[in-house]
Design an enzyme around this catalytic site. Structure first.
Site, PDB file in Angstrom:
ATOM      1  N   LYS A   1     -12.096  -5.845  10.376  1.00 39.66           N
ATOM      2  CA  LYS A   1     -11.003  -4.973  10.849  1.00 39.66           C
ATOM      3  C   LYS A   1     -11.002  -3.659  10.067  1.00 39.66           C
ATOM      4  O   LYS A   1     -10.922  -2.582  10.645  1.00 39.66           O
ATOM      5  CB  LYS A   1      -9.660  -5.665  10.654  1.00 39.66           C
ATOM      6  CG  LYS A   1      -8.436  -4.756  10.731  1.00 39.66           C
ATOM      7  CD  LYS A   1      -7.131  -5.470  10.542  1.00 39.66           C
ATOM      8  CE  LYS A   1      -6.732  -5.593   9.103  1.00 39.66           C
ATOM      9  NZ  LYS A   1      -6.059  -4.398   8.522  1.00 39.66           N
ATOM     10  N   ASN A   2     -11.124  -3.780   8.729  1.00 35.90           N
ATOM     11  CA  ASN A   2     -10.966  -2.602   7.877  1.00 35.90           C
ATOM     12  C   ASN A   2     -12.184  -1.706   7.847  1.00 35.90           C
ATOM     13  O   ASN A   2     -12.181  -0.672   7.174  1.00 35.90           O
ATOM     14  CB  ASN A   2     -10.560  -3.025   6.457  1.00 35.90           C
ATOM     15  CG  ASN A   2      -9.151  -3.597   6.449  1.00 35.90           C
ATOM     16  OD1 ASN A   2      -8.426  -3.461   7.439  1.00 35.90           O
ATOM     17  ND2 ASN A   2      -8.779  -4.271   5.389  1.00 35.90           N
TER      18      ASN A   2
ATOM     19  N   ARG B   1      -0.786   2.162  10.013  1.00 39.11           N
ATOM     20  CA  ARG B   1      -1.098   3.147   8.970  1.00 39.11           C
ATOM     21  C   ARG B   1      -2.540   3.624   9.086  1.00 39.11           C
ATOM     22  O   ARG B   1      -2.842   4.799   8.867  1.00 39.11           O
ATOM     23  CB  ARG B   1      -0.866   2.496   7.622  1.00 39.11           C
ATOM     24  CG  ARG B   1      -1.389   3.282   6.462  1.00 39.11           C
ATOM     25  CD  ARG B   1      -1.264   2.530   5.178  1.00 39.11           C
ATOM     26  NE  ARG B   1      -2.024   3.167   4.131  1.00 39.11           N
ATOM     27  CZ  ARG B   1      -1.652   4.275   3.497  1.00 39.11           C
ATOM     28  NH1 ARG B   1      -0.519   4.834   3.834  1.00 39.11           N
ATOM     29  NH2 ARG B   1      -2.408   4.802   2.569  1.00 39.11           N
TER      30      ARG B   1
ATOM     31  N   CYS C   1       5.307   0.419   4.346  1.00 41.99           N
ATOM     32  CA  CYS C   1       5.223  -0.887   5.019  1.00 41.99           C
ATOM     33  C   CYS C   1       5.737  -1.915   4.012  1.00 41.99           C
ATOM     34  O   CYS C   1       6.176  -1.589   2.916  1.00 41.99           O
ATOM     35  CB  CYS C   1       3.789  -1.182   5.430  1.00 41.99           C
ATOM     36  SG  CYS C   1       2.758  -1.574   4.025  1.00 41.99           S
TER      37      CYS C   1
ATOM     38  N   ARG D   1       2.766   3.217   0.313  1.00 42.68           N
ATOM     39  CA  ARG D   1       1.522   3.550   1.051  1.00 42.68           C
ATOM     40  C   ARG D   1       1.407   5.070   1.218  1.00 42.68           C
ATOM     41  O   ARG D   1       1.289   5.603   2.305  1.00 42.68           O
ATOM     42  CB  ARG D   1       1.509   2.866   2.414  1.00 42.68           C
ATOM     43  CG  ARG D   1       1.691   1.371   2.394  1.00 42.68           C
ATOM     44  CD  ARG D   1       0.622   0.621   1.650  1.00 42.68           C
ATOM     45  NE  ARG D   1      -0.689   0.665   2.240  1.00 42.68           N
ATOM     46  CZ  ARG D   1      -1.121  -0.180   3.181  1.00 42.68           C
ATOM     47  NH1 ARG D   1      -0.299  -1.071   3.664  1.00 42.68           N
ATOM     48  NH2 ARG D   1      -2.369  -0.116   3.643  1.00 42.68           N
TER      49      ARG D   1
ATOM     50  N   ILE E   1      -0.102   9.019   0.882  1.00 38.84           N
ATOM     51  CA  ILE E   1      -1.429   9.585   1.213  1.00 38.84           C
ATOM     52  C   ILE E   1      -1.715  10.813   0.369  1.00 38.84           C
ATOM     53  O   ILE E   1      -2.513  11.664   0.742  1.00 38.84           O
ATOM     54  CB  ILE E   1      -1.533   9.910   2.726  1.00 38.84           C
ATOM     55  CG1 ILE E   1      -0.458  10.920   3.128  1.00 38.84           C
ATOM     56  CG2 ILE E   1      -1.477   8.662   3.582  1.00 38.84           C
ATOM     57  CD1 ILE E   1      -0.702  11.503   4.505  1.00 38.84           C
TER      58      ILE E   1
ATOM     59  N   ASP F   1      -6.388  -8.457  -0.665  1.00 39.44           N
ATOM     60  CA  ASP F   1      -6.172  -9.054   0.661  1.00 39.44           C
ATOM     61  C   ASP F   1      -6.406 -10.560   0.677  1.00 39.44           C
ATOM     62  O   ASP F   1      -6.151 -11.200   1.692  1.00 39.44           O
ATOM     63  CB  ASP F   1      -7.068  -8.377   1.703  1.00 39.44           C
ATOM     64  CG  ASP F   1      -6.702  -6.922   1.901  1.00 39.44           C
ATOM     65  OD1 ASP F   1      -7.526  -6.166   2.461  1.00 39.44           O
ATOM     66  OD2 ASP F   1      -5.605  -6.526   1.455  1.00 39.44           O
TER      67      ASP F   1
ATOM     68  N   VAL G   1      -2.817  -3.754  -7.182  1.00 43.29           N
ATOM     69  CA  VAL G   1      -3.134  -2.728  -6.178  1.00 43.29           C
ATOM     70  C   VAL G   1      -1.902  -2.247  -5.434  1.00 43.29           C
ATOM     71  O   VAL G   1      -1.702  -1.056  -5.225  1.00 43.29           O
ATOM     72  CB  VAL G   1      -4.204  -3.260  -5.188  1.00 43.29           C
ATOM     73  CG1 VAL G   1      -4.469  -2.249  -4.075  1.00 43.29           C
ATOM     74  CG2 VAL G   1      -5.494  -3.592  -5.933  1.00 43.29           C
TER      75      VAL G   1
ATOM     76  N   ARG H   1      -2.683  -8.854  14.299  1.00 40.58           N
ATOM     77  CA  ARG H   1      -3.190  -7.528  13.952  1.00 40.58           C
ATOM     78  C   ARG H   1      -4.611  -7.624  13.381  1.00 40.58           C
ATOM     79  O   ARG H   1      -5.411  -6.712  13.532  1.00 40.58           O
ATOM     80  CB  ARG H   1      -2.301  -6.864  12.900  1.00 40.58           C
ATOM     81  CG  ARG H   1      -0.909  -6.565  13.373  1.00 40.58           C
ATOM     82  CD  ARG H   1      -0.186  -5.698  12.402  1.00 40.58           C
ATOM     83  NE  ARG H   1      -0.961  -4.481  12.107  1.00 40.58           N
ATOM     84  CZ  ARG H   1      -0.479  -3.465  11.423  1.00 40.58           C
ATOM     85  NH1 ARG H   1       0.745  -3.514  10.931  1.00 40.58           N
ATOM     86  NH2 ARG H   1      -1.209  -2.393  11.207  1.00 40.58           N
TER      87      ARG H   1
HETATM   88  C1  EPZ Z   1      -7.041  -0.484   2.755  1.00 43.39           C
HETATM   89  O1  EPZ Z   1      -5.732   0.085   2.734  1.00 43.39           O
HETATM   90  C2  EPZ Z   1      -6.951  -1.720   3.625  1.00 43.39           C
HETATM   91  N1  EPZ Z   1      -6.512  -1.370   4.973  1.00 43.39           N
HETATM   92  C3  EPZ Z   1      -5.953  -2.722   3.027  1.00 43.39           C
HETATM   93  O2  EPZ Z   1      -5.998  -3.898   3.824  1.00 43.39           O
HETATM   94  C4  EPZ Z   1      -6.413  -3.086   1.609  1.00 43.39           C
HETATM   95  O3  EPZ Z   1      -5.483  -3.952   1.024  1.00 43.39           O
HETATM   96  C5  EPZ Z   1      -6.527  -1.804   0.773  1.00 43.39           C
HETATM   97  O4  EPZ Z   1      -7.447  -0.880   1.417  1.00 43.39           O
HETATM   98  C6  EPZ Z   1      -7.058  -2.089  -0.632  1.00 43.39           C
HETATM   99  O5  EPZ Z   1      -8.302  -2.713  -0.546  1.00 43.39           O
HETATM  100  C7  EPZ Z   1      -7.397  -0.797   5.821  1.00 43.39           C
HETATM  101  O6  EPZ Z   1      -8.539  -0.533   5.483  1.00 43.39           O
HETATM  102  C8  EPZ Z   1      -6.894  -0.513   7.203  1.00 43.39           C
HETATM  103  P1  EPZ Z   1      -5.721   2.180  -0.671  1.00 43.39           P
HETATM  104  P2  EPZ Z   1      -5.510   1.567   2.095  1.00 43.39           P
HETATM  105  O7  EPZ Z   1      -5.689   3.578  -0.221  1.00 43.39           O
HETATM  106  O8  EPZ Z   1      -6.663   2.427   2.428  1.00 43.39           O
HETATM  107  C9  EPZ Z   1      -1.956   3.677  -3.211  1.00 43.39           C
HETATM  108  C10 EPZ Z   1      -5.172  -5.700   5.064  1.00 43.39           C
HETATM  109  O9  EPZ Z   1      -4.498  -6.682   4.758  1.00 43.39           O
HETATM  110  N2  EPZ Z   1      -2.282   4.993  -2.664  1.00 43.39           N
HETATM  111  O10 EPZ Z   1      -6.902   1.676  -1.440  1.00 43.39           O
HETATM  112  O11 EPZ Z   1      -4.158   2.014   2.501  1.00 43.39           O
HETATM  113  C11 EPZ Z   1      -1.448   2.714  -2.128  1.00 43.39           C
HETATM  114  O12 EPZ Z   1      -0.051   2.869  -1.943  1.00 43.39           O
HETATM  115  C12 EPZ Z   1      -4.806  -4.329   4.519  1.00 43.39           C
HETATM  116  O13 EPZ Z   1      -6.187  -5.722   5.807  1.00 43.39           O
HETATM  117  C13 EPZ Z   1      -1.576   6.099  -3.113  1.00 43.39           C
HETATM  118  O14 EPZ Z   1      -0.681   5.996  -3.949  1.00 43.39           O
HETATM  119  O15 EPZ Z   1      -5.506   1.195   0.546  1.00 43.39           O
HETATM  120  C14 EPZ Z   1      -1.806   1.361  -2.701  1.00 43.39           C
HETATM  121  O16 EPZ Z   1      -0.806   0.959  -3.618  1.00 43.39           O
HETATM  122  C15 EPZ Z   1      -3.569  -4.368   3.640  1.00 43.39           C
HETATM  123  N3  EPZ Z   1      -1.891   7.320  -2.615  1.00 43.39           N
HETATM  124  C16 EPZ Z   1      -3.116   1.633  -3.461  1.00 43.39           C
HETATM  125  O17 EPZ Z   1      -3.164   3.056  -3.681  1.00 43.39           O
HETATM  126  C17 EPZ Z   1      -2.881   7.493  -1.674  1.00 43.39           C
HETATM  127  O18 EPZ Z   1      -3.137   8.644  -1.253  1.00 43.39           O
HETATM  128  C18 EPZ Z   1      -4.361   1.212  -2.702  1.00 43.39           C
HETATM  129  O19 EPZ Z   1      -4.360   1.903  -1.494  1.00 43.39           O
HETATM  130  C19 EPZ Z   1      -3.582   6.358  -1.224  1.00 43.39           C
HETATM  131  C20 EPZ Z   1      -3.262   5.104  -1.728  1.00 43.39           C
END
Ligand code: EPZ
Length: 468
Positions: free
Chosen positions: A65-66, A135, A159, A164, A166, A350, A372, A442
């Site tokens: 999915k990811n 997202r 969420c 979350r 960016i 995850d 995380v 999902r």
């Molecule tokens: C991806 O989310 C995955 N989703 C998540 O899977 C997965 O848990 C996560 O990576 C970590 O491996 C998809 O790929 C669709 P991050 P992402 O940016 O990209 C913070 C599932 O169950 N952060 O690595 O959103 C954020 O809030 C889902 O399949 C910022 O603060 O993860 C989080 O606490 C859940 N600022 C941490 O970093 C930013 O600009 C990790 O987020 C970006 C992120």
């Protein structure tokens, strides 16, 4: 239109409706999980699980999915008809396909293959109603800017897992020459002076920030270096597809990614095979570890799950590996474990809920630390309703193993919690009803069918109007 004993809302179903799940007519309200014209409505169903069955056999995991969600976004750069294989049949893919269609792309599905023609993409604005549902749709930001030099994407909301944000996506792209302004809940990106290569160091190896920055850098003039990049296998899969489209990305999977910018005109569509879903695979392996197995997951690169497999072994499981399969079985009692979730190659967040379940029914105590996300222990509350002994302190979960769990009503709060609750129901005494299973739909294709093929006794049925 009346089918399967229910009334389907008399709306023009889009010709691409791909997986019309069962739908229910209740009183005056139609509840359906159909991807219908412009709208994705989640089913109000639950999964009813009968406890105490073994889990034995082999399942083929679906495409990741990811990864697939980002591959769909990357197809914007190809400017023609790209073909993506091994795409899972899950509602997030339906939503992402709708996002591409709102941009003007044509998306059609043939089983697990998506054909996406982005030659006709003529807008760079995504609608709030779709982005707010998922997202991951923020992943179109990088490719839209790389292709059009601008984008207007609805700000993704938070969420259950936390804010979350960016901010790291934006810092990375600003270094490439992108200017951002917020505009009534939308992020407006422009490139007044074009895109140029840059040296970027991410504060945290964010998956999404790495992906958006990498895709945006593809057409930035000169060289871009992304330090402290995320190393997840899905990042490598995305880089492979970008290179198949004519991009020049190296170092994906390492902490340092280098992108040599190329002219947009040199990019072209491609055909790509999505890697197997390591989190789905890990979920089924946890089920096998929990019930004893043997359970084999096929269609997965074992190297994607090195840390999780080490933890299964430390908990008393035997592991057998092949080129594209992993088998887990257990003859000894499950032992407690300490886990720290970290960016890849650390232990995957995850799989945290699934391993909390294993710890909950192991002999001895375990400590699980979530590094995380700021709020990813909701599973503890639900598993506690089944008799698990879990105490949360800050970002640590202290788990005291118990010998049995009791079936009851529980609710999914996110897709991994939901998947783990279904597994808990298989272990528990009696019947467990897992509510809010749209979360599971999902990210897990035919979760009930795959578990049934391993011997589980469970089914989906309409959920009463309980506002779980
Ligand atoms: C991806 O989310 C995955 N989703 C998540 O899977 C997965 O848990 C996560 O990576 C970590 O491996 C998809 O790929 C669709 P991050 P992402 O940016 O990209 C913070 C599932 O169950 N952060 O690595 O959103 C954020 O809030 C889902 O399949 C910022 O603060 O993860 C989080 O606490 C859940 N600022 C941490 O970093 C930013 O600009 C990790 O987020 C970006 C992120």
């Amino acid at each position: 239109m009346y089918q399967h004993g229910c009334l389907v809302r008399s709306v023009e179903l889009s010709s691409e409706v791909h997986e019309p799940h069962v739908c229910y007519f209740r009183k005056t309200r139609l509840i359906a999980s159909l991807a219908i014209e412009g709208e994705v409505i989640m089913a109000k169903e639950m999964i009813v699980v009968e406890g105490g069955t073994p889990l034995i056999g082999e399942v083929k995991v679906s495409g990741a999915k990811n990864s697939a969600l980002k591959l769909i976004a990357a197809s914007i750069l190809g400017g023609g008809e790209s073909v993506i294989h091994n795409v899972p049949l899950i509602s997030d893919i339906t939503i992402m396909s709708k996002v591409l269609e709102t941009l003007g792309a044509r998306v059609s599905r043939d089983g697990h293959t998506l054909v996406i023609d982005t030659a006709s993409v003529d807008t760079w604005e995504t609608p709030y109603e779709l982005v707010s549902k998922m997202r991951a749709s923020i992943s179109v930001l990088g490719p839209l800017v790389a292709r059009f030099g601008e984008a207007r994407v609805a700000m993704p909301g938070g969420c259950n897992l936390g804010a979350r944000k960016i901010d790291m996506h934006m810092v990375g792209m600003e270094a490439l020459g992108v200017h951002f302004e917020t505009d009534h809940g939308y992020i407006k990106a422009t490139t007044p002076n074009g895109l140029h290569g840059a040296y970027i160091a991410l504060d945290f190896p964010s998956v999404g920030a790495t992906e958006n920055t990498m895709m945006c850098a593809v057409t930035a003039e000169g060289e871009t270096v992304i330090e402290n990049a995320a190393r997840e296998p899905e990042i490598e899969d995305l880089a492979d597809m970008l290179n198949a489209m004519g991009a020049r990305v190296s170092g994906a999977g390492s902490p340092t990614i280098v992108v040599e910018g190329v002219p947009l005109s040199s990019l072209h569509p491609c055909e790509h095979m999505t890697v197997g879903d390591r989190i789905e695979a890990g979920t089924f392996l946890v089920g096998g570890a929990m019930m004893g197995g043997p359970v084999t997951v096929r269609g997965i690169e074992p190297g994607f799950l090195r840390m999780a497999l080490m933890k299964l072994h430390a908990m008393g499981c035997e592991i057998d590996l092949g080129d594209d399969y992993i088998t887990v079985f257990r003859t000894a009692a499950l032992r407690g474990i300490d886990i720290q979730t970290l960016p890849h190659p650390g232990f995957p967040t995850d799989l945290q809920a699934q391993f909390m379940l294993l710890a909950a029914v192991a002999q001895g105590n375990s400590v699980i630390t979530e590094n995380v996300f700021e709020n990813r222990f909701m599973f503890a509350d639900e598993i506690g309703r089944m008799g698990a002994q879990v105490t949360i302190e800050d970002h640590h979960a202290f788990v005291e193993g118990v010998s049995s769990l009791q079936g009851t009503d529980v609710k999914a709060t996110d897709l991994r919690c939901g998947a783990a609750l279904v597994l808990a129901g298989i272990f528990a005494e009696g019947v467990t009803r897992v509510h809010k299973i749209h979360h599971i739909d999902r990210g897990y294709e035919d979760y009930v069918g795959k578990l049934s093929s391993l011997g589980a006794k469970l089914h989906r049925e309409a959920d009463e109007d309980i506002d779980w």
